[in-house]
Write a protein that holds these residues in place. Structure first.
Motif, PDB file in Angstrom:
ATOM      1  N   ARG A 263      46.096  28.915 -36.902  1.00  0.00           N
ATOM      2  CA  ARG A 263      46.179  27.628 -36.214  1.00  0.00           C
ATOM      3  C   ARG A 263      47.105  26.662 -36.958  1.00  0.00           C
ATOM      4  O   ARG A 263      47.841  25.889 -36.334  1.00  0.00           O
ATOM      5  CB  ARG A 263      44.794  27.012 -36.080  1.00  0.00           C
ATOM      6  N   ASP A 267      49.398  26.531 -34.010  1.00  0.00           N
ATOM      7  CA  ASP A 267      48.668  25.688 -33.068  1.00  0.00           C
ATOM      8  C   ASP A 267      48.659  24.257 -33.603  1.00  0.00           C
ATOM      9  O   ASP A 267      48.036  23.968 -34.624  1.00  0.00           O
ATOM     10  CB  ASP A 267      47.233  26.198 -32.900  1.00  0.00           C
ATOM     11  N   HIS A 268      49.335  23.371 -32.926  1.00  0.00           N
ATOM     12  CA  HIS A 268      49.435  21.978 -33.369  1.00  0.00           C
ATOM     13  C   HIS A 268      48.775  21.022 -32.367  1.00  0.00           C
ATOM     14  O   HIS A 268      49.181  19.855 -32.257  1.00  0.00           O
ATOM     15  CB  HIS A 268      50.905  21.598 -33.563  1.00  0.00           C
ATOM     16  N   THR A 269      47.780  21.524 -31.644  1.00  0.00           N
ATOM     17  CA  THR A 269      47.089  20.685 -30.678  1.00  0.00           C
ATOM     18  C   THR A 269      46.123  19.712 -31.345  1.00  0.00           C
ATOM     19  O   THR A 269      45.674  18.761 -30.716  1.00  0.00           O
ATOM     20  CB  THR A 269      46.314  21.557 -29.679  1.00  0.00           C
ATOM     21  N   ASP A 346      45.467  25.120 -23.726  1.00  0.00           N
ATOM     22  CA  ASP A 346      44.111  25.212 -24.259  1.00  0.00           C
ATOM     23  C   ASP A 346      43.771  26.607 -24.738  1.00  0.00           C
ATOM     24  O   ASP A 346      42.936  26.784 -25.622  1.00  0.00           O
ATOM     25  CB  ASP A 346      43.102  24.772 -23.196  1.00  0.00           C
ATOM     26  N   ARG A 348      45.645  28.694 -26.294  1.00  0.00           N
ATOM     27  CA  ARG A 348      46.348  29.120 -27.504  1.00  0.00           C
ATOM     28  C   ARG A 348      45.370  29.298 -28.659  1.00  0.00           C
ATOM     29  O   ARG A 348      45.436  30.280 -29.399  1.00  0.00           O
ATOM     30  CB  ARG A 348      47.425  28.107 -27.871  1.00  0.00           C
ATOM     31  N   THR A 349      44.457  28.361 -28.801  1.00  0.00           N
ATOM     32  CA  THR A 349      43.446  28.475 -29.852  1.00  0.00           C
ATOM     33  C   THR A 349      42.574  29.704 -29.629  1.00  0.00           C
ATOM     34  O   THR A 349      42.225  30.418 -30.572  1.00  0.00           O
ATOM     35  CB  THR A 349      42.575  27.215 -29.888  1.00  0.00           C
ATOM     36  N   LEU A 352      44.490  32.868 -30.658  1.00  0.00           N
ATOM     37  CA  LEU A 352      44.533  33.048 -32.108  1.00  0.00           C
ATOM     38  C   LEU A 352      43.191  33.537 -32.647  1.00  0.00           C
ATOM     39  O   LEU A 352      43.141  34.326 -33.596  1.00  0.00           O
ATOM     40  CB  LEU A 352      44.936  31.734 -32.773  1.00  0.00           C
TER      41      LEU A 352
END
Length: 546
Positions: A263, A267-269, A346, A348-349, A352
């Motif tokens: 992440r 992942d940069h959310t 949403d 993407r997390t 991973l």
């Protein structure tokens, strides 16, 4: 051997009723004594005011339940001079249940009182409860280790359960303390200050829990000799709690840490601080779990072949479950990418997380199962391998069927009511991912099972049958013969003491040498065996039909 005495069923029912009633009376008396002791400890509460109904209840429990429990225990204790009473299952079950309950209640209450005292608070209820139940535990520990009246059945079970309970407390406390320290090191400079108690107080509380759990574990593991027990229950606890439990904690920690790393990179959310929140606990779980896993794996490696194989199979099952979960989550997240841009962001997390589970679980399964290695004849015929294969493809088939039903339900729901706004793909992607993963697991393990059956038929191999249980019937003390039989067969040994024949001369039981014992069991393939031991080192081995 003497014929069974008449009225055996009546004695069994009588014992169950008596020991069940004794259990209830001891619990009632302990509750009453704890309530009265709480009134004595809490100086701010008048002993006869502020709760007359509670005080009346505790007095009734103590002054009525206590004498009844004492009288019933005195009757039971006198009967335990009889060998048949000591060998009853009810006596062993009672001590196991009361030993475990009193230890858990006393430990939980005293831990709550200790942590409250460290924070400057007083918990008289927990303190009184802990002290009373600690006395109950000590009393039953004394009975379980009595040189004459201890139970001859289930004698080691309460000590194994207590060692497992102590290990659980030790591991949870160690993970809590180490995780908090790592969280402070990782997030201390960036995380917002938490209102309330300082961070180090939770570390102290966790260390207290770990210390108490470590003491309980060490006392039973080392002092009571649980590490040397060769019973079936001890082997199950070693494999399930030590190997499987330790490995599960380790994989969960490693998988979470890998997920956090992925992440951070992809992942940069969310902010980095939010992403790093589970890292400290994950690293602590990985470190502590690996220590538990490795230590119990070494112990299992020097035990019987069945224990070693079971340890490898549970690791294979754990890795398989993690890898299959990862595959299902990956399929779910991949399908979510085709739904909409918002859902794709949403998922993407979730993607991973699936990759992390697959990366962690697949190597464990590969190393434990070794799919490229051709199993030898002994492994092909072992019942553990067959049970494992049937269980895996059976469970996966059931889960796949349930997932298929859910997919069908979602499809029909969409056809009949398409006004909810969710697309068909969004409705079915979660059960479809589970269906794909379980279908793969089922197909592979069913194929392996079919291949094993074909290999066994082609090579003419008979299923490997090992002695699982030995019932030793001896006239005199068989404590020295039972370990020798365990070492020669690797089976659990249950001792039944034979009643002496009236008028027959008594002679001391002599333990044969290891070579004689091994020769007596040579060629026996029955799962259960009866051994009749007599004076002069003579004994007879009788295979039993399943």
């Amino acid at each position: 051997m003497t014929a069974p005495a008449p009225g055996g069923a009546q004695r069994t029912v009588r014992r169950l009723i008596v020991y069940g009633l004794l259990f209830v009376l001891v619990v009632i008396t302990a509750i009453g004594l704890a309530g009265l002791l709480e009134r004595l400890i809490d100086a701010g509460t008048p002993i006869a005011g502020g709760g007359a109904s509670d005080l009346a209840l505790w007095l009734a429990f103590t002054l009525i339940g206590g004498p009844l429990a004492a009288v019933l225990w005195w009757v039971v204790w006198r009967r335990l001079g009889d060998e048949a009473e000591r060998g009853s299952l009810a006596w062993g079950l009672y001590l196991t249940a009361m030993y475990t309950v009193s230890l858990v209640v006393a430990t939980s209450a005293l831990l709550a009182a200790a942590t409250a005292a460290l924070e400057g608070r007083a918990l008289p209820t927990e303190l009184a409860t802990g002290l009373v139940w600690a006395a109950v535990w000590g009393w039953h520990r004394w009975m379980s280790r009595h040189p004459v009246k201890h139970p001859t059945r289930l004698r080691t079970v309460p000590f194994v359960i207590a060692a497992v309970y102590g290990l659980v407390l030790l591991v949870s406390g160690a993970i809590g303390a180490l995780g908090t320290l790592l969280d402070e090191a990782i997030l201390g400079a960036t995380a917002p200050a938490l209102a309330g108690a300082p961070w180090w107080r939770s570390v102290v509380d966790a260390l207290v829990t770990a210390a108490v759990g470590g003491l309980i574990w060490w006392w039973h593991w080392a002092r009571d000799g649980v590490r040397g027990f060769r019973t079936g229950f001890a082997a199950v606890a070693l494999v399930v709690v030590g190997v499987l439990g330790g490995a599960a904690v380790t994989l969960a920690g490693v998988g979470t840490a890998l997920w956090v790393a992925l992440r951070l990179a992809l992942d940069h959310t969310e902010t980095a601080t939010r992403i790093l929140e589970p890292l400290g606990g994950a690293l602590a779980a990985a470190a502590v779990g690996a220590l538990v896993w490795r230590s119990h794996q070494r112990i299992a490696a020097v035990r019987s072949d069945g224990t070693r194989r079971a340890a490898g199979l549970v690791l294979s099952g754990l890795g398989l479950a993690a890898a299959a979960s990862g595959i299902g989550v990956i399929v779910n997240a991949t399908l979510g990418a085709f739904v909409s841009s918002l859902v794709a962001a949403d998922t993407r997390t979730l993607l991973l997380a699936g990759i992390a589970a697959l990366v962690v679980g697949a190597p464990v399964w590969w190393l434990a199962w070794r799919p490229t290695r051709r199993p030898d004849a002994e492994e092909l015929g072992s019942p553990g391998r067959r049970v494992y294969l049937v269980a895996v493809f059976g469970i996966s088939a059931v889960v796949a069927l349930i997932a298929l039903l859910v997919v069908g339900f979602r499809v029909f729901e969409f056809v009949l009511d398409a006004t909810t706004g969710a697309s068909l793909l969004d409705r079915v992607r979660a059960p479809l991912g589970l269906l794909v993963a379980t279908a793969l697991v089922f197909a592979y393990h069913f194929a392996v099972w079919r291949r094993d059956r074909s290999a066994i038929a082609e090579q003419g191999l008979a299923p490997v049958r090992r002695i699982a249980r030995v019932v030793l019937v001896a006239t005199d003390d068989a404590a020295a013969l039972a370990p020798a039989i365990e070492a020669a067969t690797g089976a659990s040994v249950t001792v039944w003491r034979r009643e002496p024949v009236a008028g027959a001369p008594s002679a001391e039981l002599q333990v044969p040498d290891a070579a004689a014992i091994a020769a007596a069991f040579d060629g026996i393939a029955a799962r259960r065996v009866l051994v009749l031991a007599g004076p002069g080192g003579r004994f007879e081995v009788v295979p039993l039909v399943e």
